[in-house]
Design an enzyme around this catalytic site. Structure first.
Site: not given
Ligand code: GLC
Length: 631
Positions: A127, A170, A238, A268, A270, A312, A382-383, A507
């Site tokens: 991922d 995760h 995950q 950051r 996540d 995030e 990146h998303d 993506r």
């Molecule tokens: C966040 C990341 C994304 C990822 C997800 C799971 O949203 O930006 O790219 O797939 O977390 O870790």
């Protein structure tokens, strides 16, 4: 000079002062989550020891960095902060390569870099690195932890802060904890959310939403080998952590401080929205999430005080704000959070040539300022882009939520008649009709389509859209993040379909390799689209850095222009207001000088072009996609 023989005593004392400053924030929060457990006193003790050990291990130069940030706690809110986000391998091959590219970043005006996931990922599809199997090791394909420390120091020497990801929700199923859980170790099974049958998973599932419905449907995975269901919100590999177990809090805090001691400035976090599960809910942004984030913040403030947290939380506006600390968490949670709504509203208004929804959302849901925090502003990352527009907000401006979201997907995919965009669909959800969008800034803004047909005016318009977006994120309040390649107007990269681990995930269309050949041509490429975009973004970042009124603590007040195609706000700086206006259409428009003076403008000076802004008629002309910062 600090006498070396006293340094130990000095450090101890400093640690205790820091511990006392944040003790209530840490243990006051944890007690609410774990205080009822018989092992809680042991948790407090172990955590305190972990904090002490982390402080002891913290390199002297980072302790001085902590001090300097104690002296200027608003360092991340200053207008000189300009971010750049990249995958290390795609940008520079590996960590050592990054050092060679720092001149390029400095030339662009960058003072903050986000290295996309760089910790050791699981093998195969990870991922994009968000499936981490070891939080204490760098991805061997990129380098070593020693090299990472060298790179962060090189960045610091140039005044560049470093951000990396810490995936909280995760771990990879290959992580040591998950392996032990797999082998039947009960203590580690309690690190995850495992179920012997599907009764509870089914009950939870009835109110959960799906994150990756197309390739990872559902939120649970059944493993016959261990006779268990495992909570897997994102992908099968995950495994969601069980944050109701205090051991998870302790271990993740250790990981966080370990990374902080390697020179990271910004962590950051996540996917923090998902940390706490509650039956009968979407299991997102539950109150306990904010308690956990408040406690993690306190832990950093004690043992690595120069480090801040970026959250995030890609959720609707009302749900996002608490990540910056609301109510009892005010000023004590995230220092930064992604301004997802600004990104969504930018693209929405651009497609609709209408800013009414944007104005409504920004005015209704966002306070004019937040305590000890600011946003990370961006137009692409990146998303994918999920059209986080609520039915209620849409209704307030007289449109259908479902209809508008469908329009945006069609528009950015490129199928809507007259669309300038070339995007790709991501995770079409047949059940809800939800269709997210992938695509690079330049392709979504119309450059790809215009280049295909050699449409010179289309090219100009696309460049203007890209630059207007960057002028917007540079002035709205927060650290603007330039996403790698956007400064060179890189188009969609269709080659991702040839990489087996990427082919299922569109993506990757906007995660290209950096084009250094294109970058090398820049000095003589002034007239090319990429040359114009690069010069434009560099100019925007330099001008932002020069405008003290763009400090993150300065309130942002949304104002009406009386025109549906214009978006405007005032930064209410102590040195005088700065009135920022953006024309979201390809039509000429304008505003009378009296409109600006009524809002407090005195000079009629555009800080962006750094020139007077008055037109011959005594008005301010606003050409297609105009952007002005008037003081
Ligand atoms: C966040 C990341 C994304 C990822 C997800 C799971 O949203 O930006 O790219 O797939 O977390 O870790």
């Amino acid at each position: 000079m600090v006498d070396a023989s006293n340094l130990g005593a000095f450090n101890d004392r400093l640690f205790h002062m820091r511990l006392e400053r944040s003790r209530d924030d840490l243990f006051g929060m944890l007690e609410r989550l774990y205080g009822h457990r018989p092992d809680y006193p042991g948790v407090v003790e172990e955590l305190t020891e972990a904090l002490e050990a982390a402080w002891e291990a913290r390199p002297e130069d980072l302790k001085w960095r902590d001090m300097s940030r104690d002296l200027e706690p608003d360092w991340f809110q200053r207008p000189g902060m300009n971010g750049y986000v990249f995958y290390i391998d795609r940008f520079a091959g590996n960590l050592a390569g990054v050092v060679e590219k720092l001149d390029y970043l400095q030339d662009l005006g960058i003072t903050y870099v986000h290295f996309m996931p760089c910790l050791k990922p699981r093998p195969g599809d990870s991922d994009g690195g968000y499936s981490v199997m070891d939080y204490t090791e760098i991805n061997p394909a990129l380098g070593t932890m020693d090299e990472f420390e060298t790179v962060t120091r090189a960045c610091h020497e140039r005044g560049i802060s470093v951000c990396i990801d810490l995936v909280l929700n995760h771990t990879a199923k290959e992580h040591e904890w998950a392996r032990k859980a797999w082998e039947g170790d009960e203590a580690f099974r309690d690190f995850y959310l495992m179920f012997v049958d599907d009764t509870l998973p089914k009950a939870y599932e009835s109110t959960l939403i799906e994150i990756f419905p197309a390739n990872a449907p559902g939120n649970f995975t059944r493993y016959d080998e261990i006779n268990r269901w495992v909570w897997t919100t994102f992908n099968e590999h995950q495994w969601d952590l069980n944050w109701s177990n205090p051991r998870v809090f302790i271990e993740m805090t250790k990981a966080m401080l370990f990374l902080a001691n390697k020179g990271v400035d910004v962590l950051r976090f996540d996917a923090p929205a998902f940390l706490w599960k509650r039956m009968g809910t979407r299991c997102q942004s539950e109150p306990e999430v904010h308690i956990l984030l408040h406690a993690l913040r306190a832990a950093s403030r004690i043992a690595a005080p120069g480090v801040i947290h970026l959250e995030e939380a890609i959720v609707g506006p009302a749900e996002m704000l608490p990540y910056l600390g609301r109510g009892e968490h005010d000023g004590k949670e995230g220092n930064l959070a992604y301004h997802n709504s600004l990104m969504v509203q930018f693209w929405s208004a651009l497609a609709a040539r209408d800013t009414r929804l944007m104005t409504h959302v920004m005015r209704t849901h966002f306070p004019t300022s937040v305590t000890n925090a600011t946003y990370a502003t961006y137009i692409r990352c990146h998303d994918d882009i999920g059209w986080a527009v609520t039915d209620e907000d849409a209704k307030a401006v007289g449109v259908s939520g479902f209809g508008h979201r469908a329009f945006l997907s069609d528009f950015y995919e490129g199928s809507f008649p007259g669309s300038f965009s070339r995007g790709a669909l991501f995770q079409v959800n047949e059940e809800t009709g939800d269709k997210r969008i992938s695509g690079s800034t330049a392709s979504l803004a119309g450059l790809e389509a215009a280049l295909e047909t050699g449409d010179a005016e289309g090219i100009d318009r696309a460049i203007d859209r890209i630059l207007m977006g960057h002028a917007l994120i540079a002035s709205h309040g927060g650290i603007p993040l330039v996403y790698m390649g956007d400064e060179l107007a890189l188009l969609n990269d269709h080659s991702y379909v040839e990489v087996p681990e990427h082919a299922h995930d569109s993506r990757w269309i906007h995660r290209p390799m950096m084009d250094w050949t294109r970058a090398a041509r820049l000095p003589d490429g002034g007239g090319t689209p990429e040359g114009r975009v690069f010069d434009g973004i560099r100019h925007i970042l330099a001008r932002r850095a020069a405008v003290t009124g763009f400090h993150g603590a300065v309130p942002t007040e949304i104002v009406d222009t009386g025109q549906d195609g214009l978006y405007a706000f005032v930064r209410q700086a102590p040195t005088g207001p700065i009135i920022c206006v953006f024309n979201f259409t390809e039509h000429w428009s304008g505003l009378p000088v009296s409109w600006f003076t009524a809002l407090g403008a005195t000079q009629m000076h555009d800080h962006l072009s750094n020139a007077p802004v008055m037109g011959p008629e005594g008005g301010v002309p606003l050409p297609p996609y105009a952007r002005v910062w008037v003081g």
